[in-house]
Design an enzyme around this catalytic site. Structure first.
Site, PDB file in Angstrom:
ATOM      1  N   LYS A 125     -38.099 -87.352 -72.833  1.00  0.00           N
ATOM      2  CA  LYS A 125     -37.137 -86.293 -72.543  1.00  0.00           C
ATOM      3  C   LYS A 125     -35.698 -86.834 -72.530  1.00  0.00           C
ATOM      4  O   LYS A 125     -34.755 -86.102 -72.811  1.00  0.00           O
ATOM      5  CB  LYS A 125     -37.436 -85.642 -71.198  1.00  0.00           C
ATOM      6  CG  LYS A 125     -38.836 -85.050 -71.046  1.00  0.00           C
ATOM      7  CD  LYS A 125     -39.039 -83.819 -71.905  1.00  0.00           C
ATOM      8  CE  LYS A 125     -40.327 -83.072 -71.575  1.00  0.00           C
ATOM      9  NZ  LYS A 125     -41.564 -83.810 -71.948  1.00  0.00           N
TER      10      LYS A 125
HETATM   11  C1  LIG Z   1     -42.682 -83.453 -72.594  1.00  0.00           C
HETATM   12  C2  LIG Z   1     -43.672 -84.504 -72.958  1.00  0.00           C
HETATM   13  C3  LIG Z   1     -44.613 -84.310 -73.998  1.00  0.00           C
HETATM   14  C4  LIG Z   1     -44.709 -83.015 -74.775  1.00  0.00           C
HETATM   15  O1  LIG Z   1     -43.616 -82.820 -75.624  1.00  0.00           O
HETATM   16  P1  LIG Z   1     -43.319 -81.362 -76.241  1.00  0.00           P
HETATM   17  O2  LIG Z   1     -42.019 -81.492 -76.917  1.00  0.00           O
HETATM   18  O3  LIG Z   1     -43.260 -80.443 -75.045  1.00  0.00           O
HETATM   19  O4  LIG Z   1     -44.435 -81.019 -77.151  1.00  0.00           O
HETATM   20  C5  LIG Z   1     -45.466 -85.357 -74.303  1.00  0.00           C
HETATM   21  N1  LIG Z   1     -45.449 -86.514 -73.603  1.00  0.00           N
HETATM   22  C6  LIG Z   1     -44.576 -86.724 -72.588  1.00  0.00           C
HETATM   23  C7  LIG Z   1     -44.634 -88.020 -71.849  1.00  0.00           C
HETATM   24  C8  LIG Z   1     -43.660 -85.738 -72.230  1.00  0.00           C
HETATM   25  O5  LIG Z   1     -42.797 -85.963 -71.212  1.00  0.00           O
END
Ligand SMILES: *Cc1c(COP(=O)(O)O)cnc(C)c1O
Length: 528
Positions: A125
């Site tokens: 993120k």
């Molecule tokens: C948010 C997240 C995901 C999923 O990503 P999306 O863009 O929502 O599909 C996968 N792994 C981790 C560690 C995340 O924080």
């Protein structure tokens, strides 16, 4: 397009929305503040740029920030080139613990891992949330200069863990912006809790909510749509509510950058032939990360197949395989990969819009079906496009944990529980030895110490850790893992969490009133 951008703020690409209800097309600086379009649709650019292979390979020797700036210019975001460059330099610098920002690790000749967890909160993120706040502030400043200063923005986030800490880091100490996150009390990992509870910054807040993530999201959403509450915030505190969730285009565009960048770097280092197709496998929840890969391909990056990896909440796998999105009979499962525990993947709406010929009326029908009957089915033409671009599979929680151990034993490389899901799906679906694949790594394992320990000890998800480990904090468990297994290290930002004082320990009820009261009380004590 890249050269003409010397003067001040310029006319940029415009954005339309997936439900066709915005009164007029907006610019990048407007859509990142607005987030969601009027009528609930998601913004997409009117036109997509087209990069040549040379455009892409030209990126390979640039620092990551310059690569980001170049992609933003191709997308014609409405800021001057020198401002884009300066914002990108602030976004991707020493705040990441690797100068490559998103380094590539090759497990073997054909298997490359793109590590997206080198930012301050050790999850992917950060790739977007270390970037968006700079553009967000610049966009607010732009409106103020133009003589219509917007109210201060209070960002409310409901989080299952990773988004909350990342948003707190990204928006801390920014002028005219406040940020509060709500997380399910007891529903996030110990490290994730510490990251939020110890968040520093004059404009931040973090609160536990009695309930699960769904309750959290429901109460926060209700606060957003409570007109009287919004009016009171504006009247008494001169703030308006804003959201930083992954449907914001300002979070999606930074994610396109790392796919283009990874391709260029793999070619430059001789691991890929120029023009050769690279398959990509993404651990998927809200469909943002994999959608960014789709856009990277659409603008010219030679990406081949997109593999969508899910955990036991595998609504996306079933959708990609059948064309029917159905949550009417589906129950929400808690898994060791909580950031993928999602039933309604909101970014899928953008993908459907792109695949159905950009027909907003059809999107409205499908979304109404989802809202009212918990299901929709796409037409056969859209389904054919979906099948051409994507393949999908899902992995049980126990198989996911077993994968972590297998990969560690084979390569000495430790995956987190989310990345393990992607690795396992790649193993099943990829064209072995024939085609190179990029496995997208979304978190550092140390954020999920308990489940990683279970995996390495060969314990299943439902079994308890041995007595001597059961009561250890996430930090202590990480230390134990590093002592016991070779080659493991912990990111400095996570190791330092133990020294940071807890700033927030309040738990509130999961109701709209309680969330609103918490926000008002916070506004009484904090200054935006
Ligand atoms: C948010 C997240 C995901 C999923 O990503 P999306 O863009 O929502 O599909 C996968 N792994 C981790 C560690 C995340 O924080």
């Amino acid at each position: 397009m890249v050269n003409q951008a010397q003067k001040g703020a310029r006319e940029g690409n415009r954005y339309i929305d997936t439900r066709g209800q915005s009164p007029k097309p907006l610019e990048f600086s407007e859509v990142i503040i607005q987030g969601l379009a009027q009528g609930g649709g998601l913004f997409v650019p009117v036109t997509l740029p087209r990069l040549t292979l040379d455009d892409i390979l030209d990126l390979s020797q640039m620092p990551y920030a310059a690569q980001g700036a170049r992609i933003y210019e191709h997308f014609e975001v409405d800021f001057a080139a020198d401002q884009i460059a300066s914002l990108m330099t602030q976004a991707y610098g020493r705040n990441f613990d690797d100068p490559a920002i998103a380094p590539l690790v090759s497990l073997d000749e054909q298997t490359h891992v793109l590590e997206l967890w080198h930012g301050p909160t050790a999850a992917f993120k950060d790739m977007a949330l270390q970037c968006l706040p700079h553009f967000f502030s610049a966009a607010l400043a732009r409106q103020a200069e133009a003589g219509s200063p917007p109210p201060d923005q209070l960002i409310l986030v409901a989080t299952s863990g990773d988004t909350g800490s990342s948003a707190l880091e990204g928006f801390k100490d920014r002028d005219h912006v406040g940020i509060i996150t709500f997380y399910p009390d007891g529903g996030v990992s110990d490290i994730q809790w510490r990251q939020m509870a110890t968040a520093a910054g004059s404009n931040v807040g973090a609160f536990g909510l009695r309930g699960n993530f769904d309750d959290c999201q429901t109460s926060v959403k209700a606060a957003f749509s409570d007109a009287a509450f919004n009016e009171r915030l504006l009247r008494e505190h001169q703030v308006s509510l804003s959201s930083a969730n992954s449907i914001n285009w300002g979070r999606l565009l930074p994610q396109v950058v790392y796919y283009v960048s990874a391709y260029a770097r793999l070619v430059a280092s001789g691991r890929l032939q120029a023009g050769e197709e690279l398959d990509v496998c993404v651990p998927t929840g809200n469909f943002g990360n994999i959608l960014a890969a789709w856009y990277a391909r659409e603008i010219g990056t030679p990406i081949g197949q997109l593999y969508c990896a899910s955990n036991e909440n595998h609504v996306l796998t079933d959708f990609i395989n059948t064309g029917v999105y159905d949550i009417s009979q589906r129950s929400f499962k808690l898994t060791p990969s909580p950031s993928m525990d999602i039933l309604i993947s909101s970014n899928l709406e953008r993908q459907l819009f792109e695949l159905n010929g950009r027909d907003p009326e059809v999107i409205c029908q499908w979304m109404a079906g989802l809202r009212e009957q918990g299901r929709f089915e796409v037409d056969s033409e859209t389904f054919d496009y979906l099948q051409a671009d994507f393949r999908a599979d899902w992995v049980t929680s126990d198989d996911g944990l077993a994968t972590i151990r297998q990969v560690y034993e084979k390569y000495g490389y430790l995956l987190d529980p989310h990345t393990a899901i992607a690795y396992q799906v790649a193993e099943r679906l990829r064209d072995h030895k024939q085609k190179p694949i990029l496995v997208v790594a979304t978190a550092h394992w140390a954020k999920f110490a308990a489940n990683v320990a279970k995996s390495l000890l060969g314990i299943t998800v439902d079994q308890d850790l041995p007595a001597e480990l059961r009561d250890l904090s996430g930090l202590a468990l990480n230390d134990w893992l590093c002592e016991r297994y070779d080659g493991l290290t912990i990111p400095a930002t996570l190791a330092a969490l133990g020294d940071r004082p807890v700033q927030f320990s309040e738990i509130c009820d999961s109701s709209t009133q309680s969330v609103e009261a918490t926000v008002l009380e916070w506004l009484g004590r904090k200054k935006i």
